[in-house]
Motif scaffolding. Structure first.
Motif, mmCIF file in Angstrom:
data_model
loop_
_atom_site.group_PDB
_atom_site.id
_atom_site.type_symbol
_atom_site.label_atom_id
_atom_site.label_comp_id
_atom_site.label_asym_id
_atom_site.label_seq_id
_atom_site.Cartn_x
_atom_site.Cartn_y
_atom_site.Cartn_z
ATOM 1 N N ILE A 126 0.617 -1.253 -0.029
ATOM 2 C CA ILE A 126 0.091 0.048 -0.108
ATOM 3 C C ILE A 126 0.849 1.203 -0.046
ATOM 4 N N LYS A 127 1.930 1.421 0.578
ATOM 5 C CA LYS A 127 2.828 2.271 0.709
ATOM 6 C C LYS A 127 3.555 2.713 -0.705
ATOM 7 N N GLY A 128 3.698 1.401 -1.489
ATOM 8 C CA GLY A 128 3.959 1.566 -2.765
ATOM 9 C C GLY A 128 3.069 2.116 -3.640
ATOM 10 N N ILE A 129 1.956 1.749 -3.384
ATOM 11 C CA ILE A 129 0.603 2.330 -4.499
ATOM 12 C C ILE A 129 0.343 3.623 -4.159
ATOM 13 N N ASP A 130 0.273 4.222 -2.950
ATOM 14 C CA ASP A 130 -0.010 5.274 -2.310
ATOM 15 C C ASP A 130 1.066 6.531 -2.858
ATOM 16 N N PRO A 131 0.809 7.378 -3.627
ATOM 17 C CA PRO A 131 1.879 8.467 -4.307
ATOM 18 C C PRO A 131 1.936 9.572 -3.113
ATOM 19 N N GLY A 132 0.874 9.754 -2.077
ATOM 20 C CA GLY A 132 0.802 11.063 -1.395
ATOM 21 C C GLY A 132 1.799 10.783 -0.152
ATOM 22 N N HIS A 133 1.542 11.543 0.825
ATOM 23 C CA HIS A 133 2.204 11.529 2.264
ATOM 24 C C HIS A 133 1.341 10.938 3.268
ATOM 25 N N SER A 134 0.573 10.022 3.145
ATOM 26 C CA SER A 134 -0.158 9.147 3.890
ATOM 27 C C SER A 134 0.500 8.414 5.167
ATOM 28 N N PHE A 135 1.822 8.283 4.678
ATOM 29 C CA PHE A 135 2.479 7.657 5.640
ATOM 30 C C PHE A 135 3.770 8.241 6.086
ATOM 31 N N LYS A 136 3.576 9.523 6.273
ATOM 32 C CA LYS A 136 4.617 10.416 6.816
ATOM 33 C C LYS A 136 4.791 10.244 8.332
ATOM 34 N N ASP A 137 3.865 9.808 8.826
ATOM 35 C CA ASP A 137 4.127 9.626 10.499
ATOM 36 C C ASP A 137 4.263 8.274 10.761
ATOM 37 N N PHE A 138 4.364 7.245 9.666
ATOM 38 C CA PHE A 138 4.364 5.881 10.150
ATOM 39 C C PHE A 138 5.672 5.608 10.488
ATOM 40 N N SER A 139 5.885 4.486 11.390
ATOM 41 C CA SER A 139 7.184 3.895 12.022
ATOM 42 C C SER A 139 7.132 2.454 12.269
ATOM 43 N N TRP A 140 7.977 1.893 11.602
ATOM 44 C CA TRP A 140 7.919 0.355 11.742
ATOM 45 C C TRP A 140 8.229 -0.157 13.345
ATOM 46 N N VAL A 141 8.996 0.965 14.057
ATOM 47 C CA VAL A 141 9.423 0.506 15.358
ATOM 48 C C VAL A 141 8.210 0.669 16.128
ATOM 49 N N CYS A 142 7.257 1.802 15.839
ATOM 50 C CA CYS A 142 5.893 2.089 16.697
ATOM 51 C C CYS A 142 5.109 0.750 16.346
ATOM 52 N N TYR A 143 4.860 0.560 15.083
ATOM 53 C CA TYR A 143 4.276 -0.573 14.694
ATOM 54 C C TYR A 143 4.418 -1.982 15.388
ATOM 55 N N PHE A 144 5.708 -2.303 15.499
ATOM 56 C CA PHE A 144 6.005 -3.602 15.923
ATOM 57 C C PHE A 144 6.180 -3.614 17.555
ATOM 58 N N GLN A 145 6.368 -2.373 18.016
ATOM 59 C CA GLN A 145 6.086 -2.205 19.539
ATOM 60 C C GLN A 145 4.582 -2.553 19.667
ATOM 61 N N ALA A 146 3.797 -1.837 18.856
ATOM 62 C CA ALA A 146 2.190 -2.184 19.203
ATOM 63 C C ALA A 146 2.006 -3.575 19.162
ATOM 64 N N PHE A 147 2.573 -4.264 18.092
ATOM 65 C CA PHE A 147 2.578 -5.522 18.079
ATOM 66 C C PHE A 147 2.945 -6.571 19.414
ATOM 67 N N SER A 148 4.013 -6.229 19.922
ATOM 68 C CA SER A 148 4.793 -6.766 20.954
ATOM 69 C C SER A 148 3.759 -6.484 22.278
ATOM 70 N N TYR A 149 3.339 -5.450 22.391
ATOM 71 C CA TYR A 149 2.226 -5.178 23.505
ATOM 72 C C TYR A 149 0.822 -6.257 23.477
ATOM 73 N N GLU A 150 0.549 -6.352 22.238
ATOM 74 C CA GLU A 150 -0.493 -7.483 21.956
ATOM 75 C C GLU A 150 -0.101 -8.720 22.293
ATOM 76 N N ILE A 151 1.246 -9.015 22.072
ATOM 77 C CA ILE A 151 1.663 -10.563 22.412
ATOM 78 C C ILE A 151 1.462 -10.549 24.172
ATOM 79 N N MET A 152 2.128 -9.465 24.823
ATOM 80 C CA MET A 152 2.193 -9.584 26.269
ATOM 81 C C MET A 152 1.008 -9.440 26.603
#
Length: 271
Positions: A126-152
């Protein structure tokens, strides 16, 4: 420890063979694939929505897996009397409880990790499809941190399942009790805030309300603390000190539940 590990692996393999696991996985994959259709609906909010949808899908799959696969794995041993063949070997009931718990947690971690890997591919597409700046605040670290919280959270939630499985022989009652604790744990923080706010605004208080606010909030697990999807969608990283503290909370609560589960199961009469 070897006996516990062997039982955990056996439980994991048994869970993999459960047909419900594949149904849940297919449903989760379809939900993740459906997010690609949303690329033109949210504009500049697309990045935030994608993070929230992917994490919500993973959490939903984890709940289905915990409540409909893991609970049945615990009940199946007693219903089919296979528990006798396990306990006839040199393994204590405490080792049985701990081994089953580790097996269930391993099953959840592996299944959700695969979904997280799949969701990573979806986000990259989706990041490759989207030509705009929709993912300017996106962070992989934050994403996987939230995933680790779900695991906990699921580490704790499966300890709750194990605890109630040692109390009742009915998988339905285990489901009801576990689901009730989950719902309460997700809302306990809001309930406490509501009670305190109402008491402050209307200047009303009673010993019963104070007891509920001051004590029951420590009895039920605060599962809402593990939900940081909003922070992840805005690219805000939770401090590692807070994460370590929450990990300690999850492990400590789980250990206490496993202790009482083993204590109850060791004194329980098996049919």
């Amino acid at each position: 420890m070897k006996r516990v590990l062997a039982l955990a692996i056996l439980t994991f393999k048994e869970g993999i063979r459960d047909k419900a696991l594949y149904g849940i996985s297919i449903l989760a994959v379809m939900m993740l694939l459906a997010t690609i259709l949303l690329t033109n609906l949210f504009g500049h909010e697309l990045g935030k929505v994608m993070v929230d949808l992917c994490l919500s899908t993973i959490a939903f799959a984890g709940l289905l897996l915990t409540f409909f696969v893991n609970i049945n794995l615990m009940a199946k041993d007693i219903d089919k009397l296979t528990i006798y063949s396990v306990l006839s070997k040199p393994i204590s009931r405490t080792e049985y409880v701990v081994g089953k718990y580790f097996g269930l947690v391993l099953l959840v971690i592996v299944a959700l990790s695969l979904l997280a890997l799949f969701s990573t591919g979806i986000i990259l597409i989706i990041k490759g499809i989207d030509p705009g700046h929709s993912f300017k605040d996106f962070s992989w670290v934050c994403y996987f941190q939230a995933f680790s919280y779900e695991i906990m959270m699921f580490v704790l939630l499966n300890a709750i399942v194990i605890f109630f499985s040692t109390i009742t022989t009915s998988s339905f009652l285990t489901l009801i009790f576990s689901l009730s604790v989950y719902v309460t744990g997700q809302s306990i923080e809001e309930v406490v805030v509501f009670f305190k706010k109402e008491a402050l605004i209307y200047e009303i208080s009673s010993p019963i309300n104070e007891f509920l606010v001051n004590y029951l909030q420590y009895v039920f697990p605060n599962l809402s603390a593990f939900d940081i999807k909003t922070f992840a969608s805005h690219g805000k990283l939770i401090s590692w000190e807070h994460s370590i503290a929450l990990l300690g909370y999850s492990l400590s609560y789980s250990i206490v539940l496993l202790f009482f589960a083993a204590l109850i199961f060791s004194r329980r009469e098996l049919k």
